[in-house]
Structures are given as structure tokens and as C-alpha cells.
Design a protein around this motif. Structure first.
Motif, PDB file in Angstrom:
ATOM      1  N   TYR A 358      17.956  37.516  47.672  1.00 28.18           N
ATOM      2  CA  TYR A 358      19.196  36.841  48.050  1.00 28.18           C
ATOM      3  C   TYR A 358      19.100  35.344  47.777  1.00 28.18           C
ATOM      4  CZ  TYR A 358      23.089  35.238  50.939  1.00 28.18           C
ATOM      5  OH  TYR A 358      24.232  34.647  51.385  1.00 28.18           O
ATOM      6  N   GLU A 370      30.147  37.353  50.063  1.00 28.41           N
ATOM      7  CA  GLU A 370      30.311  37.619  48.640  1.00 28.41           C
ATOM      8  C   GLU A 370      29.656  38.939  48.243  1.00 28.41           C
ATOM      9  OE1 GLU A 370      31.736  35.529  46.359  1.00 28.41           O
ATOM     10  OE2 GLU A 370      32.278  33.995  47.807  1.00 28.41           O
ATOM     11  N   PHE A 371      28.600  39.317  48.948  1.00 24.83           N
ATOM     12  CA  PHE A 371      27.785  40.431  48.513  1.00 24.83           C
ATOM     13  C   PHE A 371      27.570  41.432  49.651  1.00 24.83           C
ATOM     14  CE2 PHE A 371      26.198  36.499  46.470  1.00 24.83           C
ATOM     15  CZ  PHE A 371      26.682  36.738  45.190  1.00 24.83           C
ATOM     16  N   TRP A 392      22.628  41.876  53.167  1.00 21.96           N
ATOM     17  CA  TRP A 392      21.738  40.737  52.923  1.00 21.96           C
ATOM     18  C   TRP A 392      21.403  40.058  54.249  1.00 21.96           C
ATOM     19  CZ3 TRP A 392      19.960  40.766  48.209  1.00 21.96           C
ATOM     20  CH2 TRP A 392      20.738  41.263  47.169  1.00 21.96           C
ATOM     21  N   THR A 611      35.628  45.094  43.474  1.00 24.22           N
ATOM     22  CA  THR A 611      34.185  44.888  43.559  1.00 24.22           C
ATOM     23  C   THR A 611      33.488  45.372  42.299  1.00 24.22           C
ATOM     24  OG1 THR A 611      33.859  47.027  44.626  1.00 24.22           O
ATOM     25  CG2 THR A 611      34.131  45.130  46.072  1.00 24.22           C
ATOM     26  N   VAL A 629      24.137  47.404  45.351  1.00 23.53           N
ATOM     27  CA  VAL A 629      24.534  46.015  45.557  1.00 23.53           C
ATOM     28  C   VAL A 629      25.968  45.846  45.085  1.00 23.53           C
ATOM     29  CG1 VAL A 629      24.000  43.608  45.085  1.00 23.53           C
ATOM     30  CG2 VAL A 629      22.164  45.280  45.158  1.00 23.53           C
ATOM     31  N   GLN A 630      26.802  45.268  45.927  1.00 24.45           N
ATOM     32  CA  GLN A 630      28.193  45.029  45.571  1.00 24.45           C
ATOM     33  C   GLN A 630      28.493  43.540  45.605  1.00 24.45           C
ATOM     34  OE1 GLN A 630      30.793  47.169  48.176  1.00 24.45           O
ATOM     35  NE2 GLN A 630      30.423  49.148  47.218  1.00 24.45           N
ATOM     36  N   GLU A 631      29.370  43.113  44.714  1.00 25.05           N
ATOM     37  CA  GLU A 631      29.878  41.742  44.765  1.00 25.05           C
ATOM     38  C   GLU A 631      31.395  41.774  44.726  1.00 25.05           C
ATOM     39  OE1 GLU A 631      28.793  39.343  41.449  1.00 25.05           O
ATOM     40  OE2 GLU A 631      29.192  40.904  39.962  1.00 25.05           O
ATOM     41  N   ARG A 644      27.251  34.729  40.862  1.00 24.84           N
ATOM     42  CA  ARG A 644      27.494  36.108  40.457  1.00 24.84           C
ATOM     43  C   ARG A 644      26.161  36.841  40.401  1.00 24.84           C
ATOM     44  NH1 ARG A 644      32.128  36.864  35.777  1.00 24.84           N
ATOM     45  NH2 ARG A 644      33.855  35.893  36.907  1.00 24.84           N
ATOM     46  N   LEU A 645      26.243  38.128  40.661  1.00 28.28           N
ATOM     47  CA  LEU A 645      25.028  38.925  40.585  1.00 28.28           C
ATOM     48  C   LEU A 645      24.648  39.117  39.127  1.00 28.28           C
ATOM     49  CD1 LEU A 645      25.711  41.748  43.216  1.00 28.28           C
ATOM     50  CD2 LEU A 645      24.093  39.862  43.404  1.00 28.28           C
TER      51      LEU A 645
END
Length: 818
Positions: A358, A370-371, A392, A611, A629-631, A644-645
Motif C-alpha cells: 500500500y 481509492e482501493f 488496506w 472499478t 484488488v479493486q480501484e 493508480r494501481l
């Protein structure tokens, strides 16, 4: 005549006498039965009264200030993790919204201020409903009785406990005022997710103090009390807005208990209806509150992950004990010891990698909203949850245990397992990947599909290559066969065995994982691939002991239900090895992080909507881990591309964490998954995909379910040299002259002859050995001329053949180079 009449009269008198005697006997019998019933009822009443008097003198003096001990949660090595009721905010009754007080009184005990601790009418009504419906459909306990059960008794469903509860309720009413009893009740009642009392509940669900609750919020909280896990709005399955409330009758209790996706809304409507009936609210207030859409405001309470694990263990133990006959959730104040499956050392590794990952992503822009993260590790052989992470930070725990995530291409192994099991697929099953195939699919099913980044292979791929490179075209054409072969219903049953829900097999693009799935179901599916095909539901509670240390529940880890054969499970796992081991595998870049460990994984990406979701699922040794994992795409930081991931976040996370976890779980090295009986390993030629010969330049090994492996030898390399008779241009026989035989190696573009030479036959037995003539020695001039011409032609052919020999040798060398 007189004598006969006398006899007749005598018989008549005897008959009357017998009838009178029988009637008297019956009356006597009725009196006896009635007297027996009266005596029995009196004895029962006296017994109950005596028992009540006995309890009144023997039970301890109820003291609301001395509450029972909370339950304790332990890890799998019996290290204490914490208490089950750590979230409790005591709130005086003056600081609680009247809406909430009235809502709870209306739905739980509308005669609270009138009874002496119990309500005979309510008890009789509940008994009648339960008797007529032949199930426990309604309770008759007052608020005072519930408080007595909360504080002084266990949740065990037994007559003895109910009698004690009644005595405690009467004593409480004698010792405390109604407001004191109500205040204590409001601060001890359970609202789900580890929240005791209205203070903790209002903060957990709405980030408010109890005196700030609106009418609709108060009605929602009051409705949760009856069944925290049936009516909590924190489970997505409970709060899907109802399609129609009009057909709901709030006076019918059974309507509330229907397992409907809108049951939280239905329960809230019932509470509002009861408040309206009791004149706590007006019709206008009812209508306005009933139209409000539930929108929770969740907060980060600052609790550590261990606290959230305790809450989840408490929830699972609650359901277990409820099934065993305990009234949930009051066991949590009964001093139980809950031993979980959590391995604290592995959990520590997961927490550490979570924090470092993270930090590397957000840098100086910490934005937890955000995540979203879901991470869970199970022992694939037992189903034990060894470590888990809900986000996270600490929020979003329901995202892991009850929420949904779009798995993307990590859904493909489930589909491929079906075709390996039922459609005679093998790792070598070929399909074409090109834009033309994608166009044909779009024309038939109306969906535009391409490979990742809009690229295509423009070649044939086998199943192993398609798995390694995650080819979407191969996937959709495979899934389309379900429709083409009318296997939709059969495949739907197959998905159900994996606990996969919401997938429409009539839409083949569903193989790409756009339908959300529960993460626990996904990790158990991957566990089945790793354990030989057995679906084992993950669990967190291993053992429960009562306050005296007696074990009252012990999980029984088993093999579960076999949903695919051990052969198909192994081959599916073998295919997923290529995702990381193949140079073009979608996770090949993490191979060096996992040393020489035996690893089988599948990546998944779902981009679109609100997402982006990145998934990594797989196994190594006995551990199976899923990372999702989602953003959010709607945030300012995402739009500005500030945070951004990066692609590969889930895979890198999986590799870093599993490398640490495997060191803990398999300190002596990760065992390699071996093929079961019924699986054969076959050496094949990489050009012909047939059985390799000694001369095949690049042979490779592949696994097959026994009987599905290739049966023919490679016809390109090695023993592909054939003796050809130049007279017939067919396969030479032992009778063909050596000077008429040409040894030639055939390539795949020109198959060798299939017939044997018919010109050179075996010699006749009666042939004249001296002259080489038949017995009939007459010479035919025409035959002699033809023979001379044949010999001349043969000599000319031989000369031409000799002249062309260098050319053919050069041609053969060129073919070999090709």
C-alpha cells in the motif's frame, strides 16, 4: 299365554337392569377421568409453583452492574487474540433518540411499561402461533426477559432456562425501575458485527451518536435485533432494494422471515408499521421513512486487523451455536472460549506485505477509499482459514467474507475443468485465435471480444498455451460449445457444485469473469484444484469450549464433496503452472520471486464500470491464496492519474506474501504436487504433437487422463525415412531390387506412400532355374520385343537417375534445412 308374558316381562326387566348398570359404570368412569385430569393439573401447577419458589430463593440476586464474562477468541496455537465484545459504547437513556426507543418498544415489547416482567397474553399468542405453524415462528419474551437472558443466562433453548428467565425478569422488575431496565437493555442488545448496544450500533452503521438517528435509521436498527445476520444492512444480500413493497403485509410475521434479497427493507417496514399502530408516528412519517433508500456511512474505527478477525470469529461461532440450539447472540456474554484456525505468524506476513504494498502505491497520497483489498489463505486440504485481510486499512471486511468481486480471467480454470471432465478436452486441444473468429462470435452472440490490449495470436493455440497466455478468443469459443451442444443445464449444475452463482451459460463471454463472485467461493474452488477435486467450505472456528473448559463444538475437517475427478483436478493445476512457468505466461514475471517452488496460479483482470479489479489466485504446497484488488475509477486521484494501481499489483502481492507464508507453513520445503493414478505423462514432438521419436529435435512432456493421450508416432522426424521402389513409387518390399530402392525422408507437407509395391512379386516355385523360362519354352516374339524395349527404357531411366542424383541430394539437404 300369561306364562309367556311373564317370561317376556322378566327378560325386559333384566335388559333394563343391565342398561342401568352400564350407564352407571360409564358415569363413574367419566367422573374418574375428570377427577384424574383435575388432580394432574393441580399437581403440575403445584410443581411449577414449588419450582418457582425454589428458584426464587436459590438463584443469585440479579445485579445489572455485574455482567457475565465475555467470550475469548484464540488463534490456532491457543494464543489469546481478544474478547468478543470489544465494541461497546455505553449510552444513558437520555442520550438516545426517542425514535429508537419507541421503535424498539413497538417491535419487541409494546406492553413494556404495563407488565410485571412477563406478558401472559404475548406468551399465549406466541405459543399458539408456534403450535399452529409447527415451527418457532414467534417469540413471547418481554424486554425484561431478554435482558435477563442477556445478562444472567446462556442462550440454550431449554424449558429450564425459560423458567429461570421468568423468575429473573420478575426479580428485575422488583429491584429496578422500567427506565433502568430499558437503559441496560439498550446497552447490551446485540446488533451484529461485534456491536453491543445502541451506541456502538449507531456509530458502526451510520457514524452517528444515538441521539442523532433519524426515524428510518432508528427503525432499521430496531429491526436488526430480531436476527442480526438476517437483517443487517452490512450484507449485500440483505439490502438489495425491493422490486415491490406493495405486496408486503407487515402484519404477517412470516413475510418478514422470507429469505428475500430485500428482507432488511421488509423488516424496517414492519417496525415502522408497528410504530404507526402504537401511535408513535403519523401516517406521513411512515410514508416518508419507508421510502428512504438505505445508504450506510461506514467509518474507519482505527481497530487493528486482529480485532476484525475476532469479530468474524464471533459471527461464525454465533451461527454454529445457534444451529446447536443456543439463542444467538447472547452466548458472547457466556464466557465461551473460541479457538480459531488463524495462524498468527502467517497473518503477520500478510499484514506486513499489505502495509508495504500500500505504501509503495500511494506514497504521500494516502487515500484508502481509492482501493479495496480482499486477501485470504486457506489450507486446501482442510478448509481452515489461516490468514485473511479485509482491506488496506481495516474497513470493508464484508467485502472479503460476504461481498462480491469480479474475478476476470481467473474464472477460466473452472470452465476448462468442465471441458476436461465432460467434453474430452486435453491440454493439446487446438483452437484458432484470430479477428475472424472474434467477428463470428460477435455476429452470433452480440459481444465484442478481443485478446488483451486488442491483440490476436493469428494462429492455433492448444489449451495449455491458452491458459498460460490467457487467450480470450480460445476461451469464448470454448464456452460457446456449451450453447452449441445444448449443455447449458448440465454446465449450470457443474457451476453450482462450485458454489458459483449468477453466471449465465447462454452468454459465453461469462467465462471472462464479468459476473461477481464471493471470494470465499473462489478460493475454495481453487482449493479443489489443489486437493484432488474436493470442495471444502472455508471456516474460521475450529473449536468452542464453555466457561468451564468443556469442548461443546469441534470442527471436523474432511474431504468435502468431490466435484471433479482427481485426474482433472491435477491437469487443471498443471495447466495453471504454465501461467508462471511459460515464458509468455501472464504471471511469468514473478517466477524469480518464488525460487523453485511448485506454483500454479491464474491471473484475472476486469476493467470497466466504476472499478478496475485485479485478481491473482492459486496454490503452492498445501496453501491456496486469493488476492483481489479493486480501484475506484470515479475518484479525483484516479481521473488525474495521481494514484493508480500498476498492472501486476495483485500478482506481485501474491508472490511476495506467499513466499513468506510458505516459509512458515512448509519450513522443510514446498512439496511438489504429483499426478494421481489415471494420469500419464507422455513425451511428444513439438512439431507434430504426436509421440516423440529419438530424432524429434524439441520433445516435451504433457499430462493426459489415461486413454486420451496421442497414440501415433511422429511422422516428421526420426524414423520418418522410407524405402521407396522407383518402379512403382510405392513402399519397397523385400522383393524389390536394391538398385531400384530410394531411401527418402518425408516432411509434414507431403505424406509418404501408403501402398506396398505390387510390381516385384515373389518368384514362382516352378520357374526354370537354368534358363529362367517357363516350362512352355515357346518364345513369343511380341513379348520379346516388349521386354527388350523395357530393358532399354530402364537403362535410360537409370542413367537419368544417376545424372539427377546430385540434384536430389541437394534437394534433400535443403528440405532438411527447412
Amino acid at each position: 299365554m300369561t306364562e309367556n308374558n311373564s317370561k317376556f316381562g322378566s327378560r325386559k326387566e333384566k335388559y333394563k337392569k343391565k342398561r342401568m348398570e352400564k350407564t352407571a359404570a360409564k358415569k363413574f368412569t367419566y367422573k374418574q377421568v375428570l377427577l384424574s385430569i383435575v388432580i394432574f393439573v393441580l399437581l403440575v401447577a403445584v410443581s411449577i409453583a414449588s419450582y418457582l419458589v425454589y428458584l426464587a430463593y436459590t438463584i443469585p440476586q440479579p445485579n445489572l452492574e455485574e455482567l457475565r464474562a465475555p467470550s475469548i477468541v484464540f488463534s490456532n496455537d491457543y494464543t489469546e487474540m481478544g474478547l468478543t465484545n470489544q465494541r461497546q459504547i455505553y449510552t444513558p437513556i437520555e442520550e438516545i433518540s426517542p425514535y429508537l426507543i419507541n421503535a424498539i418498544i413497538a417491535v419487541e415489547d409494546n406492553s413494556f411499561y404495563d407488565h410485571i416482567g412477563f406478558d401472559p397474553i404475548a406468551i399465549a399468542r406466541a405459543s399458539w402461533v408456534n403450535l399452529t405453524q409447527r415451527r418457532y415462528a414467534q417469540g413471547g419474551s418481554t424486554i425484561t426477559q431478554q435482558l435477563a437472558k442477556n445478562v444472567f443466562l446462556t442462550g440454550e433453548r431449554a424449558m429450564n432456562r425459560k423458567v429461570k428467565e421468568l423468575v429473573y425478569a420478575i426479580r428485575l422488575e422488583q429491584l429496578y425501575s422500567k427506565d433502568e431496565i430499558l437503559e441496560q437493555y439498550l446497552n447490551t442488545i446485540y446488533f451484529g458485527h461485534g456491536n453491543y448496544g445502541v451506541g456502538a450500533a449507531s456509530r458502526y452503521y451510520f457514524d452517528k451518536s444515538p441521539n442523532q438517528l433519524t426515524l428510518d435509521e432508528a427503525a432499521l436498527l430496531a429491526g436488526i435485533i430480531n436476527g442480526p445476520y438476517l437483517f443487517t444492512p452490512d450484507f449485500d444480500r440483505n439490502i438489495t432494494p425491493p422490486d415491490a413493497i406493495d405486496d408486503f403485509n407487515p402484519q404477517e410475521e412470516e413475510d418478514i422471515n422470507v429469505l428475500s434479497q430485500s428482507r432488511t427493507y421488509r423488516r424496517r417496514t414492519l417496525v415502522l408499521s408497528r410504530m404507526l399502530t402504537e401511535d408513535f408516528i403519523t401516517q406521513q412519517q411512515f410514508d416518508e421513512a419507508n421510502e428512504v433508500i438505505i445508504d450506510l456511512t461506514r467509518i474507519n474505527s482505527g481497530e487493528d486487523i486482529q480485532t476484525i478477525l475476532i469479530d468474524r470469529a464471533a459471527e461464525e461461532a454465533n451461527m454454529i451455536l445457534s444451529d446447536m440450539g443456543y439463542d444467538n447472540p447472547y452466548y458472547e456474554r457466556s464466557g465461551f472460549q473460541i479457538i480459531t484456525t488463524i495462524d498468527l505468524e502467517i497473518q503477520e506476513k500478510l499484514d506486513s506485505v499489505t502495509t508495504s504494498t500500500y505504501s509503495s502505491i500511494v506514497g504521500n497520497n494516502p487515500q484508502p477509499e481509492e482501493f479495496h483489498l480482499g486477501a485470504i489463505t486457506i489450507n486446501s486440504n482442510t478448509g481452515e482459514i489461516l490468514a485473511a485481510r479485509g482491506n488496506w486499512s481495516t474497513t470493508g471486511w464484508s467485502y472479503l467474507f460476504s461481498g462480491q468481486s469480479r474475478p476476470g480471467s481467473s474464472m477460466k480454470p473452472v470452465y476448462y475443468a468442465y471441458f476436461l471432465e465432460y467434453q474430452n478436452y486435453t491440454p493439446l486441444t487446438l483452437k484458432n485465435c484470430s479477428k475472424d473468429v472474434a467477428n463470428d462470435f460477435e455476429e452470433e452472440f452480440g459481444a465484442q471480444i478481443s485478446d488483451f490490449d486488442g491483440d490476436y495470436h493469428y494462429s492455433q493455440l492448444n489449451l495449455r498455451q491458452a491458459m498460460a497466455e490467457s487467450c480470450n478468443i480460445y476461451a469464448i469459443t470454448t464456452a460457446a460449445e456449451i450453447v452449441h451442444q445444448n449443455q447449458v443445464e448440465h454446465f449450470q449444475s457443474f457451476l453450482s457444485s462450485f458454489n458459483m452463482q449468477g453466471i449465465n451459460p447462454n452468454y459465453p463471454a461469462s467465462i471472462l469473469g464479468s459476473d461477481s463472485q464471493n471470494m470465499l467461493n473462489m478460493v475454495s474452488a481453487y482449493g479443489a484444484f489443489n486437493n484432488g477435486g474436493y470442495l471444502i467450505n472455508p471456516y474460521l472456528v475450529r473449536e468452542i469450549r464453555d466457561i468451564d473448559g468443556n469442548t461443546i463444538y469441534s470442527a471436523e475437517p474432511g474431504q468435502g464433496e468431490q466435484i471433479i475427478s482427481s485426474e482433472v483436478a491435477f491437469i487443471t493445476t498443471s495447466l495453471m503452472r504454465s501461467v508462471i512457468d511459460h515464458p509468455d505466461g501472464t504471471a511469468s514475471y514473478i517466477r524469480n520471486r518464488l525460487a523453485n517452488r511448485d506454483v500454479s496460479v491464474k491471473t484475472g483482470t476486469d476493467i470497466g464500470g466504476n472499478t478496475n479489479t485485479y485478481t491473482m489466485a492459486g496454490s503452492s504446497g498445501d496453501l491456496t491464496t486469493l488476492i483481489s484488488v479493486q480501484e475506484s475509477r470515479n475518484t479525483e486521484l484516479f481521473q488525474q492519474e495521481t494514484v493508480r494501481l500498476p498492472r501486476g499489483t495483485a500478482a506481485n502481492f501474491w508472490a511476495d506474501y506467499m513466499n513468506e507464508a510458505l516459509t512458515v507453513f512448509h519450513p522443510d520445503g514446498v512439496p511438489v504436487l504429483r499426478p494421481p493414478e489415471g494420469v500419464v505423462e507422455t513425451k511428444l514432438c513439438s512439431d507434430s504433437l504426436l509421440l516423440a521419436t529419438n530424432n524429434c529435435p524439441e520433445p516435451f512432456s504433457e499430462f493426459f487422463v489415461q486413454g486420451t493421450e496421442p497414440q501415433k508416432m511422429c511422422d516428421i522426424h526420426g524414423d520418418g525415412v522410407y524405402r521407396i521402389c522407383t518402379d512403382s513409387w510405392q513402399l519397397a518390399t523385400e522383393y524389390c531390387p536394391e538398385d531400384r530402392i530410394w531411401e527418402r525422408q518425408y516432411r509434414f507437407f507431403e505424406p509418404p506412400p501408403s501402398e506396398r509395391c505390387q510390381i516385384h512379386a515373389p518368384p514362382l516355385e516352378d520357374e526354370d532355374e537354368e534358363h529362367g523360362l517357363p516350362e512352355d519354352d515357346t518364345i513369343n516374339e511380341e513379348e520379346t520385343v516388349e521386354e527388350i524395349e523395357d530393358e532399354t527404357n530402364e537403362e535410360e531411366f537409370q542413367e537419368e537417375n544417376d545424372d539427377n542424383a546430385p540434384i536430389e541430394e541437394n534437394q534433400q539437404e535443403n528440405e532438411e534445412e527447412i
